[in-house]
Write a protein that holds these residues in place. Structure first.
Motif, mmCIF file in Angstrom:
data_model
loop_
_atom_site.group_PDB
_atom_site.id
_atom_site.type_symbol
_atom_site.label_atom_id
_atom_site.label_comp_id
_atom_site.label_asym_id
_atom_site.label_seq_id
_atom_site.Cartn_x
_atom_site.Cartn_y
_atom_site.Cartn_z
ATOM 1 N N VAL A 1 11.834 -39.362 -25.075
ATOM 2 C CA VAL A 1 10.503 -39.941 -24.905
ATOM 3 C C VAL A 1 10.451 -40.660 -23.568
ATOM 4 O O VAL A 1 11.319 -41.489 -23.255
ATOM 5 C CB VAL A 1 10.170 -40.917 -26.047
ATOM 6 N N THR A 2 9.481 -40.323 -22.784
ATOM 7 C CA THR A 2 9.294 -40.974 -21.497
ATOM 8 C C THR A 2 8.072 -41.865 -21.587
ATOM 9 O O THR A 2 6.958 -41.468 -21.268
ATOM 10 C CB THR A 2 9.129 -39.928 -20.371
ATOM 11 N N THR B 1 8.557 -29.593 -28.745
ATOM 12 C CA THR B 1 8.943 -29.927 -27.370
ATOM 13 C C THR B 1 10.170 -30.815 -27.437
ATOM 14 O O THR B 1 10.367 -31.563 -28.406
ATOM 15 C CB THR B 1 7.804 -30.653 -26.630
ATOM 16 N N ALA B 2 10.979 -30.756 -26.402
ATOM 17 C CA ALA B 2 12.174 -31.599 -26.346
ATOM 18 C C ALA B 2 11.893 -32.934 -25.691
ATOM 19 O O ALA B 2 12.704 -33.864 -25.794
ATOM 20 C CB ALA B 2 13.292 -30.878 -25.586
ATOM 21 N N THR B 3 10.758 -33.032 -25.001
ATOM 22 C CA THR B 3 10.378 -34.289 -24.352
ATOM 23 C C THR B 3 8.917 -34.572 -24.654
ATOM 24 O O THR B 3 8.110 -33.656 -24.824
ATOM 25 C CB THR B 3 10.582 -34.223 -22.820
ATOM 26 N N ALA B 4 8.587 -35.852 -24.704
ATOM 27 C CA ALA B 4 7.199 -36.223 -24.990
ATOM 28 C C ALA B 4 6.896 -37.551 -24.335
ATOM 29 O O ALA B 4 7.776 -38.403 -24.173
ATOM 30 C CB ALA B 4 6.969 -36.311 -26.495
ATOM 31 N N VAL C 1 5.285 -51.456 -27.262
ATOM 32 C CA VAL C 1 5.696 -50.674 -26.101
ATOM 33 C C VAL C 1 6.588 -49.521 -26.531
ATOM 34 O O VAL C 1 7.267 -49.580 -27.555
ATOM 35 C CB VAL C 1 6.433 -51.538 -25.061
ATOM 36 N N VAL C 2 6.564 -48.453 -25.738
ATOM 37 C CA VAL C 2 7.436 -47.295 -25.937
ATOM 38 C C VAL C 2 8.401 -47.247 -24.758
ATOM 39 O O VAL C 2 7.982 -47.154 -23.598
ATOM 40 C CB VAL C 2 6.621 -45.991 -26.014
ATOM 41 N N GLU C 3 9.679 -47.301 -25.068
ATOM 42 C CA GLU C 3 10.699 -47.251 -24.022
ATOM 43 C C GLU C 3 11.015 -45.810 -23.638
ATOM 44 O O GLU C 3 10.860 -44.881 -24.449
ATOM 45 C CB GLU C 3 11.996 -47.885 -24.528
ATOM 46 N N ASP C 4 11.521 -45.637 -22.450
ATOM 47 C CA ASP C 4 12.210 -44.392 -22.107
ATOM 48 C C ASP C 4 13.490 -44.353 -22.928
ATOM 49 O O ASP C 4 14.351 -45.224 -22.785
ATOM 50 C CB ASP C 4 12.577 -44.361 -20.618
ATOM 51 N N ALA C 5 13.606 -43.370 -23.794
ATOM 52 C CA ALA C 5 14.772 -43.347 -24.673
ATOM 53 C C ALA C 5 14.902 -41.985 -25.328
ATOM 54 O O ALA C 5 13.936 -41.211 -25.428
ATOM 55 C CB ALA C 5 14.651 -44.424 -25.753
ATOM 56 N N VAL C 6 16.105 -41.723 -25.801
ATOM 57 C CA VAL C 6 16.368 -40.545 -26.623
ATOM 58 C C VAL C 6 16.370 -40.982 -28.080
ATOM 59 O O VAL C 6 16.998 -41.986 -28.442
ATOM 60 C CB VAL C 6 17.724 -39.905 -26.267
ATOM 61 N N HIS C 7 15.665 -40.227 -28.888
ATOM 62 C CA HIS C 7 15.569 -40.521 -30.319
ATOM 63 C C HIS C 7 16.221 -39.388 -31.120
ATOM 64 O O HIS C 7 15.925 -38.215 -30.866
ATOM 65 C CB HIS C 7 14.111 -40.660 -30.748
#
Length: 822
Positions: free
Chosen positions: A804-805, A698-701, A779-785
């Motif tokens: 990642v959202t 998936t491209a987003t998670a 915490v998990v940020e909204d970000a591109v990895h």
């Protein structure tokens, strides 16, 4: 851990006909706890737990050393050092080694159950933050996730496969922030919150959460100014990592340090009471004598510094582990046959482990050696296998020279050591057998072995034994080599302008003198003035053998007991001067020179990388070291090892050894911005591999989801080969400083020429979390990895992106993911 008894004490002999133990079975744990008297409970809080015959409770001992084999208990299979096992990047192999070690502990225990305990003190899970740490060989990796992954595998082997019963009870070392040796009991490891939660704690969490380890040892140092044995993190963090009880043991003498060298509390009663309150369950003090510990805790109860509930809590945890070991009722692991010790299967496993631990750092086509090649195997480690403080006694050893001998038509060897005689005035230093060195007419000859920083060992040519100082101070040539808790076999030669020299004994700090009866001693007054006569130029002799050979293999490295060991950190990353000069001399004589480093830690070996056609590294590889190395040199096995530490070009790239802030100091591969000599994950194969077709499921998670990352790997070379495919990520934008790259998963794949495989790895979005001090949570940020797949942290072959959202969602602690190949 410090152990005062000699490492070569007589070993218990397994008795094949030994009857089973006939102790009556004590009642279950909680019932037993209720029936124990207070004095009996206090007797269980020491390393050597007293028996309680009236309840059928036998004696119990914590602390069998099992770092890479059973140590200090006589003959046992000796596997590569932990850092060598880690280089295999093979959890299945590491688990098999752990299982073999666990079985050998069981054999030793059955032969002598009172002295050989089933609580094993391994593995070490302190991340290898700095390669100058004196105990570097005990750890697994500078990466906390990889440390947890591989240490979990070893601990799973030690504990066994039974869902409840334990083969042995693995104990993680050392909690917490423990990566320096010099003055370790008085230094403080200051851990910023992000470093604590992102770097130090995860390696402890993984084996405990997996149920692989059941106990933890506290460390000697202080953490943020508080003795580690009193750390609130024992109760506040550590004990939340597992569903079952976690037993916490003290390191040797460490509880005594609280009111001792640490001067943290006014007396030992207060110190021991504070340790018990903080969560120390078992005190490792005063060797076998439990009396001082029991007396101090009894006084603490009388003073009201602790109450019975603290004692009961510790005893309950101790009995929980003993119950799972089968100590309170019938034990399914009690039938390991004596012939398991040093079995053929364990010897074969030791060879496989040695083979897979070899890392090919550089190769310009010289390796593998071709059939018929004439080889000179040179250097101080060419024809010897060294053991470290936590090694067992190997049943045999295979050196690099012995491993090649008989597999090539001509194999020669030389240690490259200078050979000298010593005179005082007109009298020679002689050495007759095992007697003291003394002045006489016939000079003894000595080989001078350089272990770095001007530290040398003297080996008597006539006996092959090393010179050391005995308990009276007399010099004797009767030692295997440098060893023991206090190394008494190392010296410095201080050369004077007039050509004479003084000889200083390092353990005592005294110069060697001559007693009235002519014996050499460090217990005399005035230093003796020696004339040193060079008989053999070791580098020249080695170079001559190299010139006569097709290929020279120079085996250099450290002695595990010198210049970097428990209680002593390394000062730098340099090769010993004499070894570097030997390497240059051999290369000048024969450019077809291979450097085979055998060491407990990385070196700044830039000259070799620049000038030599081939460089390999392995840790001290145990009894089968030479066979494993020879298998790789000859191409019988592909070099599948990969580095689990960064190799730096110079120690100047490292922060201060006591700077534990890896984030602020740009330390480890995670944050290092310089160009390493060899990067984390580096290692070459004899095959060539092509990477293609990176896919993400998936491209987003979202924060709680898992992403499959797969890649097509093809062997484009002409030989079968093993590749370690590595998955890294990098967060592109963040509110805080992020790692430049971070390992998330890996997979080993072995392919024949022309064959391909799709390798699948897994990435948990929750693993991308970082510690937010404002929330006191991961915490998990909204970000591109960036999703990076390659052969090392710096050799990235394919890149993708994952959005990642997380919405700054809090994340569960990272787990362990497994790579697969199909």
């Amino acid at each position: 851990m410090r152990r005062r008894a000699a490492a070569d004490e007589p070993a218990p002999r397994p008795r094949p006909d030994a009857p089973p133990q006939t102790h009556p079975h004590p009642p279950p744990r909680d019932d037993l706890l209720a029936r124990l008297t207070l004095p009996e409970k206090l007797g269980l809080l020491h390393q050597w737990q007293a028996p309680v015959p009236r309840l059928g409770l036998r004696a119990f001992r914590t602390g069998t050393e099992a770092l890479h084999g059973v140590a200090w208990l006589g003959t046992a299979t000796v596997f590569p050092q932990a850092i060598g096992l880690a280089a295999s990047w093979n959890p299945d192999l590491i688990r098999a080694v752990g299982a073999a070690v666990g079985d050998e502990v069981r054999v030793k225990h059955r032969a002598d159950p009172d002295r050989v305990g089933l609580n094993v003190w391994a593995p070490v899970v302190n991340p290898l933050r700095d390669p100058r740490w004196g105990r570097n060989e005990e750890g697994w990796s500078e990466d906390p996730w990889l440390t947890g992954r591989l240490a979990t595998a070893y601990a799973l082997g030690l504990r066994g496969d039974h869902p409840i019963r334990l083969r042995t009870a693995p104990t993680l070392k050392h909690f917490l922030g423990y990566n320096n040796e010099t003055d370790r009991a008085t230094t403080s490891s200051d851990l910023p919150p992000r470093v604590l939660h992102e770097y130090e704690l995860p390696a402890f969490r993984a084996p405990l959460a997996a149920g692989a380890a059941v106990a933890v040892m506290a460390s000697y140092n202080l953490v943020d100014g508080v003795p580690a044995h009193l750390s609130p993190l024992i109760e506040g963090e550590l004990r939340g990592y597992a569903d079952d009880e976690i037993m916490v043991v003290g390191d040797a003498g460490a509880a005594g340090n609280i009111a001792g060298v640490q001067e943290y509390l006014p007396d030992h009663v207060a110190g021991f009471a504070a340790a018990l309150r903080a969560g120390i369950d078992s005190f490792t003090e005063d060797d076998e004598d439990s009396t001082p510990t029991v007396e101090r805790l009894t006084e603490a109860l009388a003073r009201g510094l602790v109450d019975v509930s603290h004692v009961d809590r510790a005893v309950r945890r101790i009995l929980s582990v003993r119950s799972r070991l089968g100590d309170l009722d019938p034990d399914p692991h009690d039938d390991v046959p004596p012939h398991t010790l040093d079995s053929l299967a364990h010897r074969e496993l030791a060879r496989e482990a040695a083979r897979q631990s070899v890392v090919l750092l550089r190769n310009e086509g010289l390796l593998p050696l071709r059939p018929g090649t004439r080889v000179a195997v040179l250097g101080p480690l060419a024809d010897t296998v060294l053991t470290d403080w936590y090694s067992g006694t190997p049943p045999y050893t295979i050196s690099a020279y012995a491993g090649l001998l008989g597999r090539l038509p001509e194999v020669t060897t030389h240690p490259g050591a200078d050979r000298i005689t010593l005179h005082v005035g007109d009298r020679a230093v002689r050495g007759d057998g095992d007697g003291p060195l003394a002045l006489g007419d016939s000079p003894a000859e000595f080989d001078v072995v350089d272990w770095g920083r001007d530290v040398v060992a003297l080996r008597a040519v006539g006996t092959g034994r090393h010179v050391g100082a005995d308990d009276t101070g007399a010099l004797v040539a009767d030692r295997d080599g440098p060893g023991g808790w206090v190394v008494r076999e190392t010296f410095r030669l201080h050369h004077r302008p007039d050509g004479t020299a003084l000889l200083r004994h390092l353990a005592t700090g005294r110069h060697v003198g001559v007693a009235p009866d002519g014996r050499l001693s460090v217990a005399t007054g005035d230093p003796a003035v020696f004339t040193v006569t060079l008989l053999v130029d070791g580098a020249a002799e080695a170079a001559a053998l190299a010139a006569a050979a097709d290929v020279a293999v120079v085996v250099l490295g450290n002695h595990p007991m010198v210049n970097g060991r428990e209680t002593e950190d390394r000062a730098d990353l340099a090769l010993p001067t004499g070894q570097a000069e030997l390497l240059r001399a051999v290369h000048a004589a024969n450019p077809r020179t291979v450097l085979a480093l055998t060491s407990s830690y990385p070196y700044a070996a830039g000259w070799a990388q620049e000038h030599l056609p081939a460089v390999l590294w392995s840790a001290h590889g145990g009894q089968e070291h030479g066979n494993g190395l020879a298998d790789v040199l000859l191409g019988a096995a592909d070099p599948g090892g990969r580095l689990t530490q960064t190799w730096y070009a110079d120690a100047a790239e490292l922060p201060d050894l006591l700077d534990y802030d890896v984030i602020g100091a740009d330390a480890t591969y995670l944050y290092h911005r310089g160009e390493p000599l060899y990067p984390f994950g580096h290692g070459l194969s004899y095959a060539e591999f092509d990477y293609a077709d990176l896919r993400l499921s998936t491209a987003t998670a979202r924060a709680g989801e898992e992403v499959e990352v797969s890649v097509e790997v093809t062997n484009t070379g002409r030989r079968p080969g093993t590749e370690v495919v590595q998955l890294y990520t990098r967060q592109r934008r963040s509110r805080v400083k992020q790692p430049l790259r971070q390992l998330r998963d890996f997979a080993r794949v072995t392919l024949d020429p022309g064959c391909a495989a799709r390798v699948t790895m897994r990435l948990r979005a929750a693993d991308l979390a970082w510690w937010d001090e404002t929330r006191a949570a991961m915490v998990v940020e909204d970000a591109v990895h960036s999703v990076l797949v390659g052969r090392s942290a710096r050799d990235i072959r394919l890149a993708g992106a994952l959005t990642v959202t997380g919405g700054d969602a809090t994340a569960e602690p990272a787990g362990t993911s497994f790579g697969t190949a199909r």
